[in-house]
Design a protein around this motif. Structure first.
Motif, PDB file in Angstrom:
ATOM      1  N   ASN A  17     -12.018  21.822  68.142  1.00 54.19           N
ATOM      2  CA  ASN A  17     -13.181  21.890  69.024  1.00 54.19           C
ATOM      3  C   ASN A  17     -12.734  21.635  70.451  1.00 54.19           C
ATOM      4  O   ASN A  17     -11.739  20.967  70.694  1.00 54.19           O
ATOM      5  N   ASP A  18     -13.504  22.125  71.413  1.00 55.65           N
ATOM      6  CA  ASP A  18     -13.168  21.865  72.808  1.00 55.65           C
ATOM      7  C   ASP A  18     -13.276  20.392  73.149  1.00 55.65           C
ATOM      8  O   ASP A  18     -12.562  19.892  74.000  1.00 55.65           O
ATOM      9  N   ILE A  19     -14.200  19.684  72.498  1.00 56.94           N
ATOM     10  CA  ILE A  19     -14.354  18.250  72.721  1.00 56.94           C
ATOM     11  C   ILE A  19     -14.199  17.556  71.373  1.00 56.94           C
ATOM     12  O   ILE A  19     -15.060  17.659  70.513  1.00 56.94           O
ATOM     13  N   CYS A  71     -13.574  10.191  76.230  1.00 60.96           N
ATOM     14  CA  CYS A  71     -13.034  10.991  75.149  1.00 60.96           C
ATOM     15  C   CYS A  71     -11.702  11.530  75.640  1.00 60.96           C
ATOM     16  O   CYS A  71     -11.667  12.356  76.554  1.00 60.96           O
ATOM     17  N   VAL A 113      -8.404  13.731  75.263  1.00 62.14           N
ATOM     18  CA  VAL A 113      -7.947  14.932  74.578  1.00 62.14           C
ATOM     19  C   VAL A 113      -6.429  14.885  74.463  1.00 62.14           C
ATOM     20  O   VAL A 113      -5.779  14.001  75.023  1.00 62.14           O
ATOM     21  N   GLU A 128      -6.392  20.621  78.088  1.00 62.12           N
ATOM     22  CA  GLU A 128      -7.632  20.494  77.323  1.00 62.12           C
ATOM     23  C   GLU A 128      -8.732  19.776  78.107  1.00 62.12           C
ATOM     24  O   GLU A 128      -9.909  19.899  77.765  1.00 62.12           O
ATOM     25  N   ALA A 140     -12.574  21.000  77.808  1.00 64.13           N
ATOM     26  CA  ALA A 140     -13.586  20.076  77.295  1.00 64.13           C
ATOM     27  C   ALA A 140     -14.675  19.828  78.339  1.00 64.13           C
ATOM     28  O   ALA A 140     -15.864  19.751  78.005  1.00 64.13           O
ATOM     29  N   ALA A 156     -18.641  20.673  77.839  1.00 68.61           N
ATOM     30  CA  ALA A 156     -19.703  19.679  78.029  1.00 68.61           C
ATOM     31  C   ALA A 156     -20.779  20.219  78.965  1.00 68.61           C
ATOM     32  O   ALA A 156     -21.983  20.052  78.711  1.00 68.61           O
ATOM     33  N   SER A 196      -8.435  13.676  84.596  1.00 68.82           N
ATOM     34  CA  SER A 196      -9.749  13.399  84.045  1.00 68.82           C
ATOM     35  C   SER A 196     -10.849  13.904  84.957  1.00 68.82           C
ATOM     36  O   SER A 196     -10.638  14.144  86.141  1.00 68.82           O
ATOM     37  N   TRP A 223     -19.507   9.902  80.818  1.00 61.73           N
ATOM     38  CA  TRP A 223     -18.364  10.135  79.946  1.00 61.73           C
ATOM     39  C   TRP A 223     -17.210  10.638  80.798  1.00 61.73           C
ATOM     40  O   TRP A 223     -17.387  11.527  81.631  1.00 61.73           O
ATOM     41  N   VAL A 260     -13.835  12.664  80.503  1.00 63.21           N
ATOM     42  CA  VAL A 260     -13.005  13.536  79.663  1.00 63.21           C
ATOM     43  C   VAL A 260     -11.611  13.409  80.240  1.00 63.21           C
ATOM     44  O   VAL A 260     -11.390  13.727  81.414  1.00 63.21           O
TER      45      VAL A 260
END
Length: 144
Positions: A2-4, A78, A80, A85, A89, A93, A113, A124, A126
């Protein structure tokens, strides 16, 4: 993939005094992550890193966007598996309805990030950090 990925890897508390908060968590006997000091500290707790970061700096990174008054001084992350990625992600989102808070950038600590806000304004991050290691379930097993 999955992307996330469905994983919570880091909870970051915006601290008014990182040194004092770090001392508190150390006094609980919690295992401190390598590289911790009075400007940033981390504690690996059962597959999730509790990070302490200066509130002003965290606010500059993650405090904009979202509904008015929604910034709580806390972010969830989260992580990755690769630097590339992060952007995928982040885009996933946004496509799912998140609000962009801060586009992905390379960070001074060596990772990459960006920040999004969910529909309630929860922040969040990423992120990708080259030092993060995960088990087969995606739980964080080392950081730093």
């Amino acid at each position: 993939m999955n992307d996330i990925p469905a994983r919570l890897t880091v909870v970051t508390l915006g601290a008014r005094d990182v040194g004092a908060l770090r001392s508190f968590y150390r006094s609980l006997g919690w295992p401190e992550a390598p590289g911790s000091d009075d400007t940033w500290a981390g504690f690996l707790l059962g597959g999730v890193l509790l990070a302490l970061y200066p509130l002003g700096e965290l606010t500059a990174e993650a405090g904009a966007g979202g509904p008015p008054g929604s910034w709580s001084g806390v972010t969830l992350a989260c992580n990755v598996d690769t630097r590339d990625e992060v952007d995928a992600a982040f885009a996933a989102a946004l496509a799912a309805g998140a609000a962009g808070v801060a586009a992905p950038v390379d960070r001074e600590w060596g990772g990459r990030s960006g920040y999004i806000a969910d529909p309630e304004g929860n922040r969040w991050e990423v992120a990708w950090a080259g030092s993060a290691r995960f088990d087969s379930r995606g739980a964080l097993v080392s950081f730093g």
